[in-house]
Design a protein around this motif. Structure first.
Motif: not given
Length: 303
Positions: A85-91, A120-128, A217-225
């Motif tokens: 399940v994902a948002n469409p603004d994930v790359v 998109p700015e290169g920061d690690l979002y605290p998603s966990a 974290p070995d899987s990496v996506v970019t999220h345009h929130q």
């Protein structure tokens, strides 16, 4: 070749983001999973464009039902072992989709797995993060925007230590791999959450049922929130605080917790009103760690 996973994307006039999602998915996996796009009332033609692609099915919800209710429509049609399940603004990063499936094979008790999310700015979002409690929740809500490094926010967002594959409290609903059979048994997203906290609530119920929630974290996506939320910021502030109350009130039930629930309702209402007038409070605590410094972006490049 078909994978034992189906992708469910909830879309609300996502524009080019949905194109980018689908293009990057092709680079993220050697498989070709089916993609179900649940359209929550888009008017920009992006979902119709996506439906022209091989392997993409468009499902129209009829109106903007919110994230969880729309995701459930897609989940109900899934027959594979896993549903993403994902948002469409994930790359998707290179190989990142297949990496999530590899992690799933190593964690037999996992019912939810989430990747590292980079802004998109290169920061690690605290998603966990840790599951919110009264103490960490109140401290984070009051101080997060003005003192991002406060101990309650740091504890809640689990920002200490190295970035490693591990179990966690909850993962972001913007991109989460879920066990379909567990969702059938324990329920998927609570449609009472229009936006926000539906991922926290689901992960809480998975923990209560004895399953693991894993950060990969070995899987990496970019999220345009915020591509959808920013269209109605006032409403989204209200929904965020309403959802926060719904979640916490559900965890502190019964007559003995009534004074706490009343205080929570009053406090969240006051914070919501303040956030409507303050962009800083509305934005919350910004990410505190660079993805490059932590080696996350290098993992994406090398995968």
């Amino acid at each position: 070749m078909s994978a034992d996973v189906t992708v469910v994307v909830v879309a609300y006039s996502p524009g080019h983001h949905l194109d980018d999602f689908l293009d990057s998915l092709c680079r993220a996996t050697l498989e070709r999973p089916q993609v179900l796009v649940v359209d929550n009332g888009s008017t920009d033609g992006s979902t119709d464009r996506a439906a022209q692609r091989p392997g993409v099915e468009l499902i129209r919800s009829g109106s903007n039902l919110g994230f969880g209710a729309a995701a459930n429509i897609g989940i109900e049609r899934v027959t594979t072992t896993w549903v993403l399940v994902a948002n469409p603004d994930v790359v998707w990063g290179s190989g990142s989709f297949d990496t999530l499936l590899d992690v799933a094979s190593r964690w037999p008790q996992a019912a939810a797995i989430g990747p590292a999310i980079v802004t998109p700015e290169g920061d690690l979002y605290p998603s966990a993060r840790q599951l919110p409690s009264l103490g960490t929740g109140v401290g984070h809500a009051i101080l997060g925007a003005v003192w991002p490094g406060n101990p309650w926010t740091r504890a809640y967002r689990a920002e200490q230590g190295s970035v490693e594959e591990r179990t966690t409290g909850w993962i972001s609903g913007s991109c989460m791999l879920l066990r379909r059979d567990v969702l059938e048994q324990k329920g998927a997203f609570d449609p009472g959450f229009f936006m926000y906290f539906e991922d926290v609530d689901l992960c809480t119920r998975l923990h209560d049922a004895g399953y693991d929630v894993v950060y990969a974290p070995d899987s990496v996506v970019t999220h345009h929130q915020g591509h959808a939320a920013n269209r109605e910021p006032g409403r989204m502030v209200t929904e965020h605080h309403r959802s926060a109350y719904r979640y916490l009130a559900g965890r502190y039930r019964g007559a003995r917790w009534l004074p706490v629930r009343l205080a929570l309702r009053a406090g969240l209402a006051a914070r919501s009103a303040f956030a409507q007038r303050s962009a800083k409070v509305r934005g919350g605590a910004p990410p505190q760690r660079s993805a490059a410094e932590l080696g996350v972006l290098e993992q994406e490049t090398d995968s």
